[in-house]
Design a protein around this motif. Structure first.
Motif, PDB file in Angstrom:
ATOM      1  N   TYR A 153      13.698  40.351   9.958  1.00  0.00           N
ATOM      2  CA  TYR A 153      12.709  39.936  10.962  1.00  0.00           C
ATOM      3  C   TYR A 153      12.534  41.027  12.014  1.00  0.00           C
ATOM      4  N   LYS A 154      13.654  41.531  12.533  1.00  0.00           N
ATOM      5  CA  LYS A 154      13.582  42.568  13.562  1.00  0.00           C
ATOM      6  C   LYS A 154      12.900  43.824  13.028  1.00  0.00           C
ATOM      7  N   LYS A 155      13.168  44.169  11.783  1.00  0.00           N
ATOM      8  CA  LYS A 155      12.544  45.354  11.181  1.00  0.00           C
ATOM      9  C   LYS A 155      11.031  45.147  11.075  1.00  0.00           C
ATOM     10  N   GLN A 156      10.617  44.008  10.536  1.00  0.00           N
ATOM     11  CA  GLN A 156       9.189  43.733  10.390  1.00  0.00           C
ATOM     12  C   GLN A 156       8.513  43.610  11.750  1.00  0.00           C
ATOM     13  N   TYR A 157       9.192  42.984  12.696  1.00  0.00           N
ATOM     14  CA  TYR A 157       8.634  42.848  14.045  1.00  0.00           C
ATOM     15  C   TYR A 157       8.447  44.229  14.673  1.00  0.00           C
ATOM     16  N   GLY A 158       9.432  45.093  14.513  1.00  0.00           N
ATOM     17  CA  GLY A 158       9.323  46.449  15.050  1.00  0.00           C
ATOM     18  C   GLY A 158       8.170  47.216  14.428  1.00  0.00           C
ATOM     19  N   ASP A 202      17.697  37.861  10.059  1.00  0.00           N
ATOM     20  CA  ASP A 202      17.437  38.372  11.411  1.00  0.00           C
ATOM     21  C   ASP A 202      17.138  39.864  11.384  1.00  0.00           C
ATOM     22  N   GLU A 203      17.885  40.593  10.578  1.00  0.00           N
ATOM     23  CA  GLU A 203      17.664  42.035  10.463  1.00  0.00           C
ATOM     24  C   GLU A 203      16.290  42.334   9.871  1.00  0.00           C
TER      25      GLU A 203
END
Length: 103
Positions: free
Chosen positions: A45-50, A42-43
């Motif tokens: 994913y959130k980093k790449q999404y950001g 999840d972390e």
């Protein structure tokens, strides 16, 4: 002999209890590992999404600025062409007379 069978049964029950305890410990460890892996995923994913969102925002602003600049240039050129065109007032007045006052 009954005592021997009782000892064997107690030993088997003890082994079953130990196996059950090992199974619970293994399940707890597996759940913890899955939870940690999910948190890491999840972390990430959130980093790449950001990062992708930031990149898309920069590209959007860049394209928007480019389009606005092109639009302003085209509109300015249009205004200049209109302003530079000759006005034929007698022909315009004749057209208005023909349209509104023709019988």
């Amino acid at each position: 002999m009954a005592e021997k069978e009782s000892d064997v049964i107690e030993h088997l029950l003890s082994l079953e209890h130990e196996a059950s305890s090992l199974l619970v410990d293994a399940q707890t460890t597996a759940d913890k590992r899955v939870s940690e892996a999910r948190a890491r995923a999840d972390e990430a994913y959130k980093k790449q999404y950001g990062e992708l969102l930031s990149k898309a925002d920069v590209e959007l602003k860049s394209e928007s600025d480019k389009i606005t600049k092109n639009h302003e240039a085209a509109f300015s050129a249009y205004q200049n062409r209109i302003s530079a065109s000759e006005k034929d007032v007698p022909a315009f007045n004749a057209l208005l007379d023909k349209l509104f006052f023709a019988e």
